[in-house]
Write a protein that holds these residues in place. Structure first.
Motif, short mmCIF file in Angstrom:
data_model
loop_
_atom_site.label_atom_id
_atom_site.label_comp_id
_atom_site.label_asym_id
_atom_site.label_seq_id
_atom_site.Cartn_x
_atom_site.Cartn_y
_atom_site.Cartn_z
N ILE A 39 0.86 -1.20 0.00
CA ILE A 39 0.00 0.00 0.00
C ILE A 39 0.90 1.25 0.00
CG2 ILE A 39 -1.73 1.32 1.28
CD1 ILE A 39 -2.66 -1.38 2.53
N VAL A 40 1.92 1.23 0.85
CA VAL A 40 2.85 2.37 0.91
C VAL A 40 3.48 2.61 -0.47
CG1 VAL A 40 5.02 3.21 1.91
CG2 VAL A 40 3.35 2.05 3.37
N ARG A 41 3.95 1.56 -1.11
CA ARG A 41 4.57 1.68 -2.44
C ARG A 41 3.59 2.26 -3.47
NH1 ARG A 41 5.95 -2.92 -5.26
NH2 ARG A 41 7.25 -1.65 -6.60
N LYS A 42 2.37 1.71 -3.46
CA LYS A 42 1.32 2.18 -4.40
C LYS A 42 1.03 3.66 -4.19
CE LYS A 42 -0.05 -0.97 -6.78
NZ LYS A 42 0.05 -1.30 -8.06
N TYR A 43 0.90 4.05 -2.93
CA TYR A 43 0.56 5.45 -2.63
C TYR A 43 1.71 6.37 -3.06
CZ TYR A 43 -3.66 4.28 0.09
OH TYR A 43 -4.91 3.87 0.48
N LEU A 44 2.95 5.97 -2.78
CA LEU A 44 4.10 6.79 -3.15
C LEU A 44 4.19 6.90 -4.68
CD1 LEU A 44 6.73 5.38 -0.62
CD2 LEU A 44 5.81 7.71 -0.63
N ALA A 45 4.01 5.78 -5.35
CA ALA A 45 4.11 5.78 -6.82
C ALA A 45 3.01 6.64 -7.45
CB ALA A 45 4.02 4.35 -7.34
N GLU A 97 14.38 2.04 -3.98
CA GLU A 97 13.55 1.88 -5.18
C GLU A 97 13.36 3.23 -5.88
OE1 GLU A 97 9.91 -0.29 -4.56
OE2 GLU A 97 9.21 0.10 -6.61
N ASN A 98 13.13 4.29 -5.07
CA ASN A 98 12.95 5.62 -5.67
C ASN A 98 13.33 6.69 -4.65
OD1 ASN A 98 12.06 8.05 -6.78
ND2 ASN A 98 10.36 7.06 -7.86
N ALA A 99 14.48 7.31 -4.88
CA ALA A 99 15.03 8.29 -3.93
C ALA A 99 14.14 9.53 -3.81
CB ALA A 99 16.44 8.68 -4.34
N ASP A 100 13.26 9.76 -4.78
CA ASP A 100 12.40 10.95 -4.75
C ASP A 100 11.13 10.76 -3.92
OD1 ASP A 100 14.15 12.30 -6.37
OD2 ASP A 100 13.15 11.68 -8.23
N TRP A 101 10.83 9.53 -3.57
CA TRP A 101 9.60 9.29 -2.80
C TRP A 101 9.67 9.97 -1.44
CZ3 TRP A 101 8.81 3.31 -3.85
CH2 TRP A 101 8.17 3.16 -5.10
N GLU A 102 8.58 10.66 -1.05
CA GLU A 102 8.54 11.34 0.25
C GLU A 102 7.91 10.40 1.27
OE1 GLU A 102 7.75 15.60 0.75
OE2 GLU A 102 7.36 15.61 -1.39
N VAL A 103 8.78 9.68 1.95
CA VAL A 103 8.29 8.68 2.90
C VAL A 103 9.04 8.80 4.22
CG1 VAL A 103 9.83 6.89 1.94
CG2 VAL A 103 7.78 6.22 3.21
#
Ligand code: NAD
Length: 247
Positions: A20-26, A51-57
């Motif tokens: 869910i976290v991955r889906k929301y970030l993407a 996986e993606n350095a730009d994701w705000e997590v």
């Protein structure tokens, strides 16, 4: 689909919650995942950043069974990001104990996390959402909230309660533009299923009309839909993602 939204996902370190976290970030959301331990939270954050350095997590690890700790964590998210659009109550444990072997302590454990933990996170979240003019709650239920299961009665009992919270809060919070839904997964390939007795998993899988257990990502797709504006008129729904298992 979630550009600019701020979401909390409990139990976001692995399994369904992690997807869910991955889906929301993407899909453009900023996500704060809640886990049970610092180590597992740090590990999940590192994997996501890889996986993606730009994701705000971001990650936190409040004890979900402690109302004050959960309230503080939710308020900290609001303080940092200025709002909270989506709360996903996904953390949960299952049980498969036969009724003759059950103890009160074991029953309390599943009730404390699967029901009280959900309720404690909802309390501060709905105040924030009401004040900002709307929001969205999504709870993780289970297929067994409809079918029951032949052992570990505390688990289906807790998920029946999750459905009760979901349907009732949808009615209470509709006027405040807060949508409340649940996803009811069937057997899904996560650690939770790996922990069940093999015999039990085989028996359940044999009855799945689609002929296989679900993948965590397939379940996460339902959470994406329900959090998005595509579901703007959907509330009070228990959405099954179970390959027709309970039918
Ligand atoms: P999992 O065991 O892989 O993950 C459970 C998550 O909950 C983890 O992130 C874990 O850190 C968190 N968690 C567990 N105990 C916690 C505690 N005391 N405090 C805080 N967090 C805690 O399981 P999963 O299969 O991904 O399950 C996620 C949700 O989906 C649960 O609510 C579960 O009941 C539900 N579900 C799973 C299945 C399935 O077949 N896997 C089927 C139906 C419903």
């Amino acid at each position: 689909m979630l550009k600019g939204k701020v979401a909390i996902v409990t139990g976001g370190t692995r399994g369904i919650g992690y997807e869910i976290v991955r889906k929301y970030l993407a899909n453009g959301a900023k996500v704060v995942l809640f886990g049970s331990r610092k180590e597992s939270v740090d590990k999940a954050l590192a994997k996501l950043k890889e996986e993606n350095a730009d994701w705000e997590v971001d990650g936190m690890y409040p004890a979900l069974t402690d109302a004050a700790e959960v309230e503080k964590a939710v308020m900290d998210v609001k303080a940092k990001y200025g709002k909270l659009d989506i709360l996903v109550n996904n953390a949960g444990i299952s049980q498969s104990t036969k009724i003759y072997d059950y103890t009160a302590e074991e029953f309390d454990k599943v009730i404390d996390l699967n029901i009280k933990g959900v309720f404690y996170a909802i309390l501060p979240a709905v105040k924030i959402m009401k004040e900002q003019g709307g929001g969205c709650l999504i709870n993780t239920s289970s297929m067994v909230s409809i079918s029951g299961q032949p052992a570990g009665v505390g688990y289906p009992a807790s998920k029946f309660a999750v459905n009760g919270l979901t349907i009732s809060l949808a009615r209470e919070l509709g006027p405040d533009k807060i949508r409340v839904n649940a996803v009811a997964p069937g057997v899904t390939k996560t650690d939770m299923v790996a922990a069940l007795p093999e015999q039990m998993v085989q028996a359940i899988s044999a009855r799945i009309p689609l002929g296989r257990p679900g993948e965590p990502e397939e379940v996460a797709n339902a959470f994406l839909y329900l959090a998005s504006d595509m579901a703007s008129y959907v509330t009070g729904e228990i959405l099954s993602v179970d390959g027709a298992s309970k039918a």
